[in-house]
Design an enzyme around this catalytic site. Structure first.
Site, PDB file in Angstrom:
ATOM      1  N   ALA A   1     -72.123  -7.996 105.163  1.00 17.62           N
ATOM      2  CA  ALA A   1     -71.210  -9.010 105.700  1.00 17.62           C
ATOM      3  C   ALA A   1     -69.828  -8.944 105.068  1.00 17.62           C
ATOM      4  O   ALA A   1     -68.833  -9.270 105.717  1.00 17.62           O
ATOM      5  CB  ALA A   1     -71.815 -10.404 105.499  1.00 17.62           C
ATOM      6  N   LYS A   2     -69.731  -8.500 103.814  1.00  8.49           N
ATOM      7  CA  LYS A   2     -68.434  -8.438 103.150  1.00  8.49           C
ATOM      8  C   LYS A   2     -67.499  -7.446 103.837  1.00  8.49           C
ATOM      9  O   LYS A   2     -66.282  -7.596 103.788  1.00  8.49           O
ATOM     10  CB  LYS A   2     -68.619  -8.066 101.681  1.00  8.49           C
ATOM     11  CG  LYS A   2     -69.453  -9.063 100.872  1.00  8.49           C
ATOM     12  CD  LYS A   2     -69.488  -8.726  99.401  1.00  8.49           C
ATOM     13  CE  LYS A   2     -70.173  -7.408  99.107  1.00  8.49           C
ATOM     14  NZ  LYS A   2     -71.617  -7.446  99.405  1.00  8.49           N
TER      15      LYS A   2
ATOM     16  N   LYS B   1     -86.008  -7.122 104.357  1.00  8.86           N
ATOM     17  CA  LYS B   1     -84.823  -7.977 104.233  1.00  8.86           C
ATOM     18  C   LYS B   1     -83.732  -7.488 105.165  1.00  8.86           C
ATOM     19  O   LYS B   1     -83.406  -6.299 105.188  1.00  8.86           O
ATOM     20  CB  LYS B   1     -84.309  -7.998 102.798  1.00  8.86           C
ATOM     21  CG  LYS B   1     -83.184  -9.030 102.579  1.00  8.86           C
ATOM     22  CD  LYS B   1     -82.829  -9.182 101.122  1.00  8.86           C
ATOM     23  CE  LYS B   1     -81.927  -8.072 100.623  1.00  8.86           C
ATOM     24  NZ  LYS B   1     -81.504  -8.288  99.225  1.00  8.86           N
TER      25      LYS B   1
ATOM     26  N   LYS C   1     -79.685  -7.941 106.534  1.00  3.30           N
ATOM     27  CA  LYS C   1     -78.354  -8.436 106.233  1.00  3.30           C
ATOM     28  C   LYS C   1     -77.877  -9.333 107.376  1.00  3.30           C
ATOM     29  O   LYS C   1     -78.043  -9.010 108.555  1.00  3.30           O
ATOM     30  CB  LYS C   1     -77.382  -7.272 106.047  1.00  3.30           C
ATOM     31  CG  LYS C   1     -77.712  -6.375 104.863  1.00  3.30           C
ATOM     32  CD  LYS C   1     -77.506  -7.089 103.532  1.00  3.30           C
ATOM     33  CE  LYS C   1     -77.692  -6.144 102.356  1.00  3.30           C
ATOM     34  NZ  LYS C   1     -77.392  -6.799 101.067  1.00  3.30           N
TER      35      LYS C   1
ATOM     36  N   HIS D   1     -82.461  -7.635  91.450  1.00  5.01           N
ATOM     37  CA  HIS D   1     -81.636  -6.910  92.415  1.00  5.01           C
ATOM     38  C   HIS D   1     -81.567  -5.420  92.084  1.00  5.01           C
ATOM     39  O   HIS D   1     -81.297  -5.029  90.947  1.00  5.01           O
ATOM     40  CB  HIS D   1     -80.217  -7.495  92.395  1.00  5.01           C
ATOM     41  CG  HIS D   1     -79.211  -6.676  93.145  1.00  5.01           C
ATOM     42  ND1 HIS D   1     -78.243  -5.917  92.518  1.00  5.01           N
ATOM     43  CD2 HIS D   1     -79.028  -6.502  94.477  1.00  5.01           C
ATOM     44  CE1 HIS D   1     -77.494  -5.308  93.421  1.00  5.01           C
ATOM     45  NE2 HIS D   1     -77.950  -5.640  94.614  1.00  5.01           N
TER      46      HIS D   1
END
Length: 393
Positions: free
Chosen positions: A45-46, A193, A195, A325
């Site tokens: 998303a960044k 997962k 994004k 992470h």
């Protein structure tokens, strides 16, 4: 490109104890900088919000420590997009402080390295450089004991639930994401997962709905990479309740602990965060405010294993769940040593760096039986190394 620097041996300057309890001493420290190229640029998303460019490579700092007694340890830190040369430069400056020291005094040596670079602080780049040395010392200590790191610390389990992230980036069209999900499940992964956090939240919802439909009741997480504000996170979080997610990750700015706490209290879906914080102290606020259900420290980012264990202790008191992470090769050991529920993140990006591979079984990652962390640098890792320096007594 490859240098050797000699540090004068002076026990008084080294600051190490000289009594009989000191059984070994560090004789050399090698630091190296390498760049791992990704097979294709990836975006979260960044990137879609214009804050970053697609990720094309990952910089790695390697620390290799050897002792007079013939023991060795390998430590690793990393940086994405920027900072790799800075990590390497700081590591080169402070590495000499380890020469002549007892490698077993890990916590004391962490503090010594922190004071060596005190003017640049105890978080961020400074602690990430220290992390490589700290991890190398723990690797050596476990090897000396003949134990996997998890067993040295004290394992609560021999396998940890494992989820895949690398197939769900926003740079992949939904058709490709669905194919990746299917392949991941077939490989033995225990969770997927995705994004999210695109400028159009409705597109996020469509992608999540498509994956949920394909997976059925299979564990599913989403990660917004800090790109929602508080109202958006609450609104979209409520809509996503229908998908029965394991967690929503980084819905808000990483340093908005109060906002995360409000969101965690308002939603049934668990909240996860912590990967972008770079010290144990920064994680303390998340714990104190009950801001997350899953805490997600990254050992190389917080300063290594010594600091990671402090975060584990804090989180254990609140019965938080743990999901470290990145860097699965290290975090499998730390997640296995956590008494409450834990997950480890599967990224195959780093596999070319090492000679060894991790095992997946029934949706879980198996703690490797090899002494230490259980990894060694591959020929490919050496080929990607652009600079190296060895410091000796």
């Amino acid at each position: 490109m490859f240098e050797k620097r000699i540090i004068p041996a002076n026990p008084l300057q080294a600051g190490f104890p000289a009594d009989a309890a000191t059984l070994d001493r560090i004789k050399s420290v090698k630091v190296s900088l390498a760049f791992l190229p990704l097979k294709r640029p990836i975006s979260d998303a960044k990137v879609l919000t214009g804050r970053q460019k697609p990720l094309t490579e990952v910089a790695f700092l390697f620390a290799e420590i050897e002792t007079e007694g013939g023991y060795s340890g390998l430590g690793i830190s990393y940086s994405k997009r920027a900072g790799g040369p800075g990590l390497y430069a700081h590591a080169r400056e402070i590495a000499g402080n380890l020469i002549g020291e007892d490698p077993s005094d890990i916590a004391r040596l962490w503090t010594k390295l922190a004071w060596a670079g005190a003017s640049v602080g105890r978080s961020g780049l400074a602690t990430q450089a220290i992390a490589a040395f700290d991890i190398a010392l723990w690797d050596m200590k476990a090897k000396r004991a003949g134990l996997p790191l998890a067993k040295l610390i004290g394992a609560h389990k021999d396998t940890v639930r494992c989820y895949n992230t690398s197939g769900g980036f926003l740079s992949s069209p939904i058709e490709e994401v669905l194919e990746n999900c299917q392949a991941s499940v077939a490989s033995g992964i225990g969770g997927i997962k995705l994004k999210v956090g695109q400028p159009d939240p409705m597109e996020d919802l469509r992608r999540v709905a498509a994956v949920r439909e394909q997976l059925g009741d299979f564990p599913l997480m989403v990660d917004a990479n800090q790109q929602w504000d508080r109202p958006t996170a609450l609104r979209i979080g409520r809509i996503m309740e229908q998908f029965n997610l394991v967690w929503i990750e980084e819905p808000l700015d990483a340093y908005d602990a109060q906002g995360h706490a409000q969101l965690a209290a308002a939603l049934d879906t668990p909240i996860a965060s912590g990967e972008m914080l770079s010290s144990a102290q920064e994680h303390l606020e998340l714990v104190q405010l009950d801001a997350v259900d899953f805490i997600q420290p990254d050992a190389p980012r917080v300063g290594g294993i010594t600091q990671f264990l402090k975060i584990m202790t804090m989180a254990e008191q609140k019965h938080m769940k743990l999901a470290p992470h990145f860097f699965m090769e290290l975090h499998i050991h730390l997640a296995a040593a956590y008494p409450h529920d834990s997950w480890v993140e599967h990224f195959d990006w780093l596999e070319p760096l090492f000679n060894e591979r991790l095992e997946l079984k029934d949706g879980r990652m198996v703690v490797p039986p090899r002494p230490g962390i259980g990894i060694s640098l591959s020929d490919q890792a050496h080929a990607w190394t652009v600079s190296s320096e060895t410091i000796t007594a």
